[in-house]
Design a protein around this motif. Structure first.
Motif, PDB file in Angstrom:
ATOM      1  N   PHE A   1       0.812  -1.202   0.000  1.00 57.10           N
ATOM      2  CA  PHE A   1       0.000   0.000   0.000  1.00 57.10           C
ATOM      3  C   PHE A   1       0.852   1.262   0.000  1.00 57.10           C
ATOM      4  CE2 PHE A   1      -3.832  -2.243   2.230  1.00 57.10           C
ATOM      5  CZ  PHE A   1      -4.000  -3.012   1.085  1.00 57.10           C
TER       6      PHE A   1
ATOM      7  N   LEU B   1       1.230   2.945  -3.447  1.00 52.51           N
ATOM      8  CA  LEU B   1       0.073   3.514  -4.129  1.00 52.51           C
ATOM      9  C   LEU B   1       0.308   4.989  -4.418  1.00 52.51           C
ATOM     10  CD1 LEU B   1      -2.793   1.877  -2.007  1.00 52.51           C
ATOM     11  CD2 LEU B   1      -2.058   1.224  -4.306  1.00 52.51           C
TER      12      LEU B   1
ATOM     13  N   TRP C   1      -0.203   8.044  -3.601  1.00 54.00           N
ATOM     14  CA  TRP C   1      -0.747   8.965  -2.608  1.00 54.00           C
ATOM     15  C   TRP C   1      -0.510  10.407  -3.061  1.00 54.00           C
ATOM     16  CZ3 TRP C   1      -3.450   7.061   1.431  1.00 54.00           C
ATOM     17  CH2 TRP C   1      -3.305   5.698   1.731  1.00 54.00           C
TER      18      TRP C   1
ATOM     19  N   PHE D   1      -8.177   3.431  -4.626  1.00 50.85           N
ATOM     20  CA  PHE D   1      -7.130   2.851  -5.471  1.00 50.85           C
ATOM     21  C   PHE D   1      -7.561   1.462  -5.927  1.00 50.85           C
ATOM     22  CE2 PHE D   1      -5.012   5.390  -2.098  1.00 50.85           C
ATOM     23  CZ  PHE D   1      -4.527   6.419  -2.885  1.00 50.85           C
TER      24      PHE D   1
ATOM     25  N   LEU E   1      -5.580  -2.196  -6.934  1.00 46.83           N
ATOM     26  CA  LEU E   1      -4.343  -2.962  -7.044  1.00 46.83           C
ATOM     27  C   LEU E   1      -4.294  -3.717  -8.370  1.00 46.83           C
ATOM     28  CD1 LEU E   1      -4.131  -4.415  -3.425  1.00 46.83           C
ATOM     29  CD2 LEU E   1      -2.917  -2.442  -4.341  1.00 46.83           C
TER      30      LEU E   1
END
Length: 477
Positions: free
Chosen positions: A104, A107, A109, A122, A124
């Protein structure tokens, strides 16, 4: 071999259409449920995250950074390292503390700051969606994220239920829809059966059975039965007319042959008289055939009209010339009222005169001695109106709707039933109409209504109408 007709049947196509519509509806319903359910699950997750944000901020005010670290570790232990992510950054953006799912942290951000909590979504590479939130705890930036695995499982279960349930219903809808369609189309199949039997047996007395439901199929069956009743009447009349015409033609031709044989045996004046009689009878026969041809052409719109413009009162003058002597012979009062103004008419002079002649001839034929026949001509609403009135026995009300039909003869009618049919055909070919008013025992009034102008005006030299032809027509019609 029996499968092909079934697949091509209307019942199968209807059931297939119903199944297709059901499938499309099912897909649309699944999409709507998926959208609503995913939004609701996301709202529930956001509510949990807001509670976590409140807990983080409260703990930071009470215990500071150590309290946040302890809370994050406890959440990881409770939720599992793959189901929770917590990261803390200082005011310069450097990572102070991170725990939970390492994936994570990669990701995307956002770097920009917002006054309040900012929720992010989000996805994956595995397809799992992740809900993240960024907010401030004092001077520090907090990043939290949780996977929406429960949402994915719930949606998968809903999808599975729709697929299995929808597939089962879809499989059942095909045979059930086929049976229901066959039941709905049962009356149409009965109509087809009756039509085939009529074609095979030529029995127009057959009728389609009614279901008694009063639905569209019943109304269609009633219309078909009414059509069959009319066809049965028309065919019966046609057969009778054909028999009568064949009998008349046979008698006429036999008479002509007999006259010709007698002419061969005679000489001089007798032979000439017989030849004149043969010519006369031949004219009757030819004029009957011409009448039938004219009638057919007029009713089908193929008749060629020799249009010319002429004074309308010329028709009355020719009628007066023919019928005044006949009125004196029969003891009838014959009245002809000419119009006050000069009226002109565009049309086929000979055929319009023939139509008027037939009406006047009928009036003379059925008016007893001492009676009256009157003709009036006037202008009404831009049209020419000619009335032929008599004081004969009148026409029974039940016969009036059919008197203009070809070959129709009433109970007290003399002739072949062509005269009035020809009147209507000629008048309608000129864009006009024929009307009748009659009371039994008081006489009848026939009206010819003609437009005074015509969109097609073809000049044609005036032809003298052979009055002898009209006399021949009156004899035969």
């Amino acid at each position: 071999m029996k499968l092909k007709p079934t697949l091509r049947s209307l019942a199968f196509r209807l059931s297939l259409s119903y199944a297709l519509l059901f499938f499309i509806g099912l897909v649309l319903l699944l999409a709507l449920v998926h959208l609503i359910l995913s939004q609701r699950l996301l709202q529930n997750q956001d509510r949990d995250l807001r509670e976590d944000i409140s807990e983080v901020l409260s703990l930071y005010r009470e215990k500071g950074l150590p309290g946040l670290r302890a809370l994050a570790m406890a959440e990881v232990q409770e939720e599992g390292p793959e189901n929770y992510f917590f990261r803390l950054r200082d005011p310069e953006g450097r990572v102070i503390f991170t725990t939970g799912a390492e994936r994570f942290s990669h990701l995307p951000w956002p770097r920009e700051e917002t006054p309040g909590p900012r929720f992010l979504l989000f996805r994956l590479p595995s397809g799992v969606r992740v809900r993240g939130v960024v907010f401030r705890a004092g001077p520090y930036r907090v990043e939290m994220a949780v996977p929406l695995r429960f949402e994915s499982r719930a949606l998968r279960e809903v999808h599975r239920a729709f697929i299995w349930g929808g597939g089962l219903v879809l499989l059942l809808s095909l045979p059930l829809g086929f049976l229901l369609s066959r039941r709905s189309l049962r009356q149409i199949l009965a109509m087809e059966k009756v039509a085939r039997e009529i074609m095979e047996n030529r029995d127009f007395s057959r009728r389609v059975p009614l279901s008694g439901r009063g639905d569209e199929a019943d109304r269609l069956a009633e219309s078909l039965n009414a059509l069959l009743r009319q066809l049965e009447v028309y065919l019966r009349e046609l057969l009778q007319i054909s028999d009568n015409l064949a009998h008349d033609f046979k008698n006429l031709l036999a008479h002509l042959r007999l006259l010709a044989e007698r002419a061969l045996e005679k000489e001089g004046v007798e032979r000439e008289e017989l030849i004149v009689t043969i010519l006369y009878e031949s004219d009757r026969f030819l004029h009957l055939l011409d009448t039938l041809l004219d009638l057919s052409e007029a009713e089908t719109g193929l008749i060629r009209l020799h249009r010319e413009r002429f004074p309308a009162k010329d028709l009355l003058a020719e009628i007066r010339q023919v019928f005044e002597p006949l009125a004196a012979e029969k003891g009838l009062r014959f009245e002809v009222y000419e119009p006050e103004a000069s009226l002109e008419l565009t049309g086929d002079r000979a055929r319009l005169l023939q139509a008027l002649f037939n009406l006047v001839d009928n009036a003379f034929k059925y008016t007893p001695p001492g009676g009256r026949v009157a003709i009036r001509m006037s202008r009404e609403n831009g049209n020419l109106r000619i009335s032929v009135e008599d004081t004969g026995p009148g026409i029974p009300p039940e016969e009036i709707p059919r008197i203009f039909e070809r070959f129709y003869t009433g109970k007290k009618t003399r002739g072949r039933g062509l005269g009035l049919a020809l009147v209507r055909a000629y008048v309608e070919a000129h864009g006009g109409k024929v009307e009748v008013e009659s009371r039994p025992g008081q006489g009848s009034v026939f009206y010819i209504v003609l437009p005074q102008t015509s969109s097609v005006e073809i000049p044609h030299p005036t032809r003298k109408t052979g009055l002898k032809i009209f006399n021949l027509f009156s004899i035969f019609l």
